[in-house]
Design a protein around this motif. Sequence first.
Motif, mmCIF file in Angstrom:
data_model
loop_
_atom_site.group_PDB
_atom_site.id
_atom_site.type_symbol
_atom_site.label_atom_id
_atom_site.label_comp_id
_atom_site.label_asym_id
_atom_site.label_seq_id
_atom_site.Cartn_x
_atom_site.Cartn_y
_atom_site.Cartn_z
ATOM 1 N N PRO A 252 -4.449 5.471 3.173
ATOM 2 C CA PRO A 252 -4.659 5.062 1.787
ATOM 3 C C PRO A 252 -6.135 4.773 1.544
ATOM 4 O O PRO A 252 -6.825 4.219 2.410
ATOM 5 C CB PRO A 252 -3.816 3.775 1.659
ATOM 6 C CG PRO A 252 -2.801 3.877 2.752
ATOM 7 C CD PRO A 252 -3.489 4.595 3.875
ATOM 8 N N VAL A 253 -6.607 5.146 0.366
ATOM 9 C CA VAL A 253 -8.013 4.964 0.011
ATOM 10 C C VAL A 253 -8.145 3.881 -1.048
ATOM 11 O O VAL A 253 -7.400 3.851 -2.032
ATOM 12 C CB VAL A 253 -8.630 6.283 -0.496
ATOM 13 C CG1 VAL A 253 -9.969 6.053 -1.170
ATOM 14 C CG2 VAL A 253 -8.804 7.249 0.670
ATOM 15 N N GLY B 240 -6.281 9.591 -6.932
ATOM 16 C CA GLY B 240 -6.001 9.549 -5.502
ATOM 17 C C GLY B 240 -6.147 8.196 -4.830
ATOM 18 O O GLY B 240 -5.875 8.080 -3.635
ATOM 19 N N ALA B 241 -6.576 7.165 -5.566
ATOM 20 C CA ALA B 241 -6.705 5.840 -4.957
ATOM 21 C C ALA B 241 -5.334 5.185 -4.810
ATOM 22 O O ALA B 241 -4.551 5.157 -5.761
ATOM 23 C CB ALA B 241 -7.611 4.955 -5.797
ATOM 24 N N ALA B 242 -5.049 4.659 -3.632
ATOM 25 C CA ALA B 242 -3.817 3.906 -3.418
ATOM 26 C C ALA B 242 -4.037 2.416 -3.662
ATOM 27 O O ALA B 242 -3.081 1.670 -3.883
ATOM 28 C CB ALA B 242 -3.305 4.119 -1.994
ATOM 29 N N CYS C 54 -6.336 1.134 5.989
ATOM 30 C CA CYS C 54 -6.819 1.847 4.811
ATOM 31 C C CYS C 54 -8.333 1.938 4.917
ATOM 32 O O CYS C 54 -8.951 1.269 5.761
ATOM 33 C CB CYS C 54 -6.393 1.157 3.511
ATOM 34 S SG CYS C 54 -6.629 -0.630 3.485
ATOM 35 N N SER D 273 -8.671 10.902 0.830
ATOM 36 C CA SER D 273 -7.388 10.418 1.322
ATOM 37 C C SER D 273 -6.709 11.462 2.193
ATOM 38 O O SER D 273 -6.204 11.160 3.283
ATOM 39 C CB SER D 273 -6.484 10.049 0.140
ATOM 40 O OG SER D 273 -5.239 9.569 0.593
ATOM 41 N N THR D 274 -6.709 12.704 1.744
ATOM 42 C CA THR D 274 -6.077 13.779 2.517
ATOM 43 C C THR D 274 -6.815 14.024 3.833
ATOM 44 O O THR D 274 -6.195 14.170 4.892
ATOM 45 C CB THR D 274 -6.045 15.077 1.693
ATOM 46 O OG1 THR D 274 -5.288 14.859 0.503
ATOM 47 C CG2 THR D 274 -5.423 16.207 2.490
ATOM 48 N N HIS E 144 0.813 -1.216 0.000
ATOM 49 C CA HIS E 144 0.000 0.000 0.000
ATOM 50 C C HIS E 144 0.852 1.274 0.000
ATOM 51 O O HIS E 144 0.327 2.370 -0.192
ATOM 52 C CB HIS E 144 -0.925 0.037 1.226
ATOM 53 C CG HIS E 144 -2.014 -0.984 1.198
ATOM 54 N ND1 HIS E 144 -1.792 -2.326 1.410
ATOM 55 C CD2 HIS E 144 -3.350 -0.870 0.976
ATOM 56 C CE1 HIS E 144 -2.921 -2.979 1.332
ATOM 57 N NE2 HIS E 144 -3.896 -2.125 1.067
#
Length: 245
Positions: A191-192, A210-212, A170, A185-186, A10
């Motif tokens: 992690p999203v 923005g997805a991890a 997550c 996420s921020t 991740h």
Amino acid sequence: MTAAALRALHQGPDLPLVLPGPWDAVSAKVFADAGFPALATPSAGVAASLGYEDGRTPADEMFAAIARITHAVDIPVSADVEAGYGLPAKELVARLTDAGAVGCNLEDTDHATGALRDAREQADWLAQVRAEAGDALVINARIDTYLHGAQDLEESVRRGRLYAEAGADCVYPILAPPPLLADLSTGIGLPVNAVVTPDGPSPRELGALGAARVTFGPGLQHRAMAAVAEMAERLREELGAGSGG
């Protein structure tokens, strides 16, 4: 494989982490042989493979299915265990461990009522799961606000922060609008996980947004069954053509 190996993925340089969703041992082996570093079982896909509607799989059958998947591969497997089947945290962690899973999805929908669970109650339960598991389980805390039609970024972030404080690794704001992934996420600080939908962005695009971590829900199982249905239809047509007078 260990939870540490899954947790490290991740944070790696090759984000997003794309986790195909196997529904049985054979599909798990196919994805592993293709070179994916880890897998994430979908409860709906597993349910369909066992002949159940989503959310109706008995716990014993779900854990047995997860065990068949983990035993078929030598890469980390995260298991979707819905809302935990009403099991106490100690038993849930023990059953996940016995099944060979090193991660899990836990959702905040109350299956008894069909409504969102109180966020603090969910966070307390996640904290119990974390306490029982220690570092041996990657907890993906699913946030179901968008699934229930609540288009509320502030509420999703509030829930996510509570779950982060409880020890989640997550968060999974399922069906969140892709343009909000970076804000989620921020705002949450974890992690999203984003899900691939038929008409939505690709895994690479979700990562850019923005997805991890990217999963597919039952989507891959649905595509496989569509291919089987197409084969069945062609076979029926061939048999029909061959029986003409």
